[in-house]
Motif scaffolding. Sequence first.
Motif, PDB file in Angstrom:
ATOM      1  N   GLY A  47       0.815  -1.432  -0.107  1.00  0.00           N
ATOM      2  CA  GLY A  47       0.169   0.002   0.056  1.00  0.00           C
ATOM      3  C   GLY A  47       0.898   1.284  -0.138  1.00  0.00           C
ATOM      4  N   TRP A  48       2.219   1.340  -0.177  1.00  0.00           N
ATOM      5  CA  TRP A  48       3.021   2.464  -0.299  1.00  0.00           C
ATOM      6  C   TRP A  48       2.618   3.081  -1.551  1.00  0.00           C
ATOM      7  CZ3 TRP A  48       8.594   0.286   0.581  1.00  0.00           C
ATOM      8  CH2 TRP A  48       8.706  -0.309   1.784  1.00  0.00           C
ATOM      9  N   CYS A  49       1.914   2.417  -2.705  1.00  0.00           N
ATOM     10  CA  CYS A  49       1.652   2.992  -3.787  1.00  0.00           C
ATOM     11  C   CYS A  49       0.209   2.602  -4.124  1.00  0.00           C
ATOM     12  CB  CYS A  49       2.523   2.902  -5.216  1.00  0.00           C
ATOM     13  SG  CYS A  49       4.063   3.637  -5.179  1.00  0.00           S
ATOM     14  N   LYS A  50      -0.605   3.577  -4.059  1.00  0.00           N
ATOM     15  CA  LYS A  50      -2.240   3.076  -4.052  1.00  0.00           C
ATOM     16  C   LYS A  50      -3.058   3.475  -5.331  1.00  0.00           C
ATOM     17  CE  LYS A  50      -2.818   3.127   0.877  1.00  0.00           C
ATOM     18  NZ  LYS A  50      -3.610   3.827   2.012  1.00  0.00           N
ATOM     19  N   THR A  51      -2.249   4.476  -6.010  1.00  0.00           N
ATOM     20  CA  THR A  51      -3.038   5.073  -7.214  1.00  0.00           C
ATOM     21  C   THR A  51      -1.994   5.206  -8.383  1.00  0.00           C
ATOM     22  OG1 THR A  51      -2.343   7.281  -6.779  1.00  0.00           O
ATOM     23  CG2 THR A  51      -4.493   6.468  -5.801  1.00  0.00           C
ATOM     24  N   ALA A  52      -2.452   5.431  -9.687  1.00  0.00           N
ATOM     25  CA  ALA A  52      -1.489   5.375 -10.743  1.00  0.00           C
ATOM     26  C   ALA A  52      -0.646   6.565 -10.584  1.00  0.00           C
ATOM     27  CB  ALA A  52      -2.482   5.643 -11.973  1.00  0.00           C
ATOM     28  N   LYS A  53      -1.125   7.711  -9.668  1.00  0.00           N
ATOM     29  CA  LYS A  53      -0.166   8.755  -9.595  1.00  0.00           C
ATOM     30  C   LYS A  53       0.801   8.391  -8.686  1.00  0.00           C
ATOM     31  CE  LYS A  53       0.991  13.148 -10.029  1.00  0.00           C
ATOM     32  NZ  LYS A  53       1.472  13.528 -11.340  1.00  0.00           N
ATOM     33  N   PRO A 107      -4.941  -2.768  -9.871  1.00  0.00           N
ATOM     34  CA  PRO A 107      -5.987  -2.471 -10.957  1.00  0.00           C
ATOM     35  C   PRO A 107      -5.470  -1.227 -11.660  1.00  0.00           C
ATOM     36  CG  PRO A 107      -6.778  -2.154  -8.805  1.00  0.00           C
ATOM     37  CD  PRO A 107      -5.433  -2.867  -8.577  1.00  0.00           C
ATOM     38  N   MET A 108      -4.420  -1.270 -12.276  1.00  0.00           N
ATOM     39  CA  MET A 108      -4.077   0.038 -13.407  1.00  0.00           C
ATOM     40  C   MET A 108      -4.197  -0.557 -14.646  1.00  0.00           C
ATOM     41  SD  MET A 108      -0.846   2.413 -13.057  1.00  0.00           S
ATOM     42  CE  MET A 108       0.192   1.282 -14.250  1.00  0.00           C
ATOM     43  N   GLY A 109      -5.265   0.161 -15.502  1.00  0.00           N
ATOM     44  CA  GLY A 109      -5.343  -0.104 -16.879  1.00  0.00           C
ATOM     45  C   GLY A 109      -4.082   0.544 -17.820  1.00  0.00           C
ATOM     46  N   GLN A 110      -4.154  -0.097 -19.092  1.00  0.00           N
ATOM     47  CA  GLN A 110      -3.196   0.399 -20.026  1.00  0.00           C
ATOM     48  C   GLN A 110      -3.164   1.853 -20.378  1.00  0.00           C
ATOM     49  OE1 GLN A 110      -4.290  -2.452 -23.350  1.00  0.00           O
ATOM     50  NE2 GLN A 110      -2.721  -3.803 -22.599  1.00  0.00           N
ATOM     51  N   THR A 111      -4.327   2.415 -20.470  1.00  0.00           N
ATOM     52  CA  THR A 111      -4.524   3.888 -20.594  1.00  0.00           C
ATOM     53  C   THR A 111      -3.563   4.598 -19.542  1.00  0.00           C
ATOM     54  OG1 THR A 111      -6.638   3.597 -21.744  1.00  0.00           O
ATOM     55  CG2 THR A 111      -6.007   5.676 -21.010  1.00  0.00           C
ATOM     56  N   ASP A 112      -3.803   4.157 -18.343  1.00  0.00           N
ATOM     57  CA  ASP A 112      -3.209   4.860 -17.213  1.00  0.00           C
ATOM     58  C   ASP A 112      -1.536   4.637 -17.358  1.00  0.00           C
ATOM     59  OD1 ASP A 112      -5.161   5.972 -15.619  1.00  0.00           O
ATOM     60  OD2 ASP A 112      -5.492   4.266 -14.593  1.00  0.00           O
ATOM     61  N   TRP A 136       6.702   7.197  -7.952  1.00  0.00           N
ATOM     62  CA  TRP A 136       7.730   6.113  -7.492  1.00  0.00           C
ATOM     63  C   TRP A 136       8.764   5.943  -8.469  1.00  0.00           C
ATOM     64  CZ3 TRP A 136       8.738   3.381  -3.082  1.00  0.00           C
ATOM     65  CH2 TRP A 136       9.656   2.200  -3.399  1.00  0.00           C
ATOM     66  N   ILE A 137       8.208   5.702  -9.830  1.00  0.00           N
ATOM     67  CA  ILE A 137       8.883   5.370 -10.925  1.00  0.00           C
ATOM     68  C   ILE A 137      10.019   6.498 -11.282  1.00  0.00           C
ATOM     69  CG2 ILE A 137       9.152   4.961 -13.365  1.00  0.00           C
ATOM     70  CD1 ILE A 137       6.470   3.185 -13.169  1.00  0.00           C
ATOM     71  N   GLU A 138       9.338   7.819 -11.172  1.00  0.00           N
ATOM     72  CA  GLU A 138      10.023   9.167 -11.383  1.00  0.00           C
ATOM     73  C   GLU A 138      11.044   9.329 -10.434  1.00  0.00           C
ATOM     74  OE1 GLU A 138       9.713  13.803 -11.810  1.00  0.00           O
ATOM     75  OE2 GLU A 138       8.133  12.844 -11.875  1.00  0.00           O
ATOM     76  N   SER A 139      11.093   8.900  -9.053  1.00  0.00           N
ATOM     77  CA  SER A 139      11.903   9.013  -8.239  1.00  0.00           C
ATOM     78  C   SER A 139      13.216   8.097  -8.430  1.00  0.00           C
ATOM     79  CB  SER A 139      11.373   8.741  -6.654  1.00  0.00           C
ATOM     80  OG  SER A 139      10.490   9.660  -6.350  1.00  0.00           O
ATOM     81  N   VAL A 140      12.784   6.666  -8.851  1.00  0.00           N
ATOM     82  CA  VAL A 140      13.861   5.830  -9.271  1.00  0.00           C
ATOM     83  C   VAL A 140      14.722   6.018 -10.333  1.00  0.00           C
ATOM     84  CG1 VAL A 140      14.322   3.223  -9.738  1.00  0.00           C
ATOM     85  CG2 VAL A 140      12.473   3.997  -8.130  1.00  0.00           C
ATOM     86  N   LEU A 141      13.846   6.786 -11.289  1.00  0.00           N
ATOM     87  CA  LEU A 141      14.787   7.072 -12.538  1.00  0.00           C
ATOM     88  C   LEU A 141      15.538   8.584 -12.032  1.00  0.00           C
ATOM     89  CD1 LEU A 141      11.826   7.680 -15.463  1.00  0.00           C
ATOM     90  CD2 LEU A 141      14.091   6.715 -15.634  1.00  0.00           C
ATOM     91  N   ARG A 142      15.045   9.338 -11.557  1.00  0.00           N
ATOM     92  CA  ARG A 142      15.953  10.632 -11.211  1.00  0.00           C
ATOM     93  C   ARG A 142      17.198  10.211 -10.010  1.00  0.00           C
ATOM     94  NH1 ARG A 142      14.186  15.482 -12.820  1.00  0.00           N
ATOM     95  NH2 ARG A 142      11.681  15.464 -13.344  1.00  0.00           N
ATOM     96  N   PHE A 143      16.890   9.539  -8.973  1.00  0.00           N
ATOM     97  CA  PHE A 143      17.802   9.136  -8.000  1.00  0.00           C
ATOM     98  C   PHE A 143      18.473   7.792  -8.040  1.00  0.00           C
ATOM     99  CE2 PHE A 143      14.586  12.256  -6.612  1.00  0.00           C
ATOM    100  CZ  PHE A 143      15.273  13.607  -6.493  1.00  0.00           C
ATOM    101  N   GLY A 144      17.945   6.877  -9.151  1.00  0.00           N
ATOM    102  CA  GLY A 144      18.665   5.573  -9.106  1.00  0.00           C
ATOM    103  C   GLY A 144      19.299   5.401 -10.589  1.00  0.00           C
ATOM    104  N   ILE A 172       6.135  -0.267 -15.978  1.00  0.00           N
ATOM    105  CA  ILE A 172       4.612   0.063 -16.028  1.00  0.00           C
ATOM    106  C   ILE A 172       4.046  -1.284 -16.285  1.00  0.00           C
ATOM    107  CG2 ILE A 172       2.947   0.849 -17.854  1.00  0.00           C
ATOM    108  CD1 ILE A 172       4.273   3.081 -16.204  1.00  0.00           C
ATOM    109  N   ALA A 173       4.618  -2.359 -16.959  1.00  0.00           N
ATOM    110  CA  ALA A 173       3.984  -3.664 -17.316  1.00  0.00           C
ATOM    111  C   ALA A 173       3.996  -4.258 -15.736  1.00  0.00           C
ATOM    112  CB  ALA A 173       4.939  -4.444 -17.956  1.00  0.00           C
ATOM    113  N   ALA A 174       4.862  -4.122 -14.893  1.00  0.00           N
ATOM    114  CA  ALA A 174       4.625  -4.571 -13.451  1.00  0.00           C
ATOM    115  C   ALA A 174       3.552  -4.046 -12.745  1.00  0.00           C
ATOM    116  CB  ALA A 174       6.205  -4.434 -12.781  1.00  0.00           C
ATOM    117  N   ALA A 175       3.366  -2.777 -12.756  1.00  0.00           N
ATOM    118  CA  ALA A 175       2.550  -2.119 -12.145  1.00  0.00           C
ATOM    119  C   ALA A 175       1.247  -2.601 -12.736  1.00  0.00           C
ATOM    120  CB  ALA A 175       2.656  -0.611 -12.110  1.00  0.00           C
ATOM    121  N   SER A 176       1.046  -2.699 -14.071  1.00  0.00           N
ATOM    122  CA  SER A 176      -0.236  -3.079 -14.485  1.00  0.00           C
ATOM    123  C   SER A 176      -0.762  -4.512 -14.229  1.00  0.00           C
ATOM    124  CB  SER A 176      -0.308  -2.949 -15.949  1.00  0.00           C
ATOM    125  OG  SER A 176      -0.010  -1.614 -16.487  1.00  0.00           O
TER     126      SER A 176
END
Length: 232
Positions: free
Chosen positions: A35-41, A176-181, A46-54, A168-172
């Motif tokens: 539950g650390w990430c609950k929504t598409a936002k 319950p995150m659709g392809q559009t999100d 999370w992904i942006e943070s890993v991109l920028r700082f990882g 994105i594939a892992a999160a989907s």
Amino acid sequence: MKTTSLLSLLHISSPALPIGAFAYSQGLEYTLDAGWCKTAKDVEQWIESVLRFGLAGVDLPILQRLHQAWQTNDQEAVQHWNDMLLAFRETKELYLEDVQVGAAFKQWHLAQLSESESLKQADDIEAKLEWLEKPSVVAMYALHGVLTDIPVEECLIGFCWAWLENQIAAASKAMPMGQTDGQRIMRRLIPVIDEVVAHAMTLPDEEVGSGLVGLAMSSSLHEHQYSRLFRS
């Protein structure tokens, strides 16, 4: 870029490349389960943070250096930066993912040798593949970039995109995150990829590194998660 180099970049960045990267979530599955990430936002942040700082601090600058080392046939530099990358993996799960997918990537390279233009070229590539006992994914990606004349900056962009598609594939699959999100997240992170690649290209050796405590925790806890879709 030459058309053949561009197509090679698209090929090597495809999630369909048979090296098994799709089987890993890099801790994202636990992040969602806990539950650390609950929504598409939340996933986007999370992904942006890993991109920028990882990736911007480790994977991309080391990819740049490995590309140069392969290009100049600098075996010592190839071994140094490959070992450095593996040393930065903060958990057993992240380390094993790198060496397992890296080994599959090496086998993929070996399978391509029959298509080399000459026996001498095939022998040269095979010899280079033996430089590394435990090749990382980044090292194998950089080698392919050199072999197919992909410029280093485009290599970094392609690597980022491949990583982003897998996340994105892992999160989907894990929430319950659709392809559009998922596609919206990818579109919004395109400018971020541009920024992190530009940052990585100018990072001096002494500043290579990262410290993503949350990622390390989620990866460690994922190793013991009761039910998993992704490998640990």
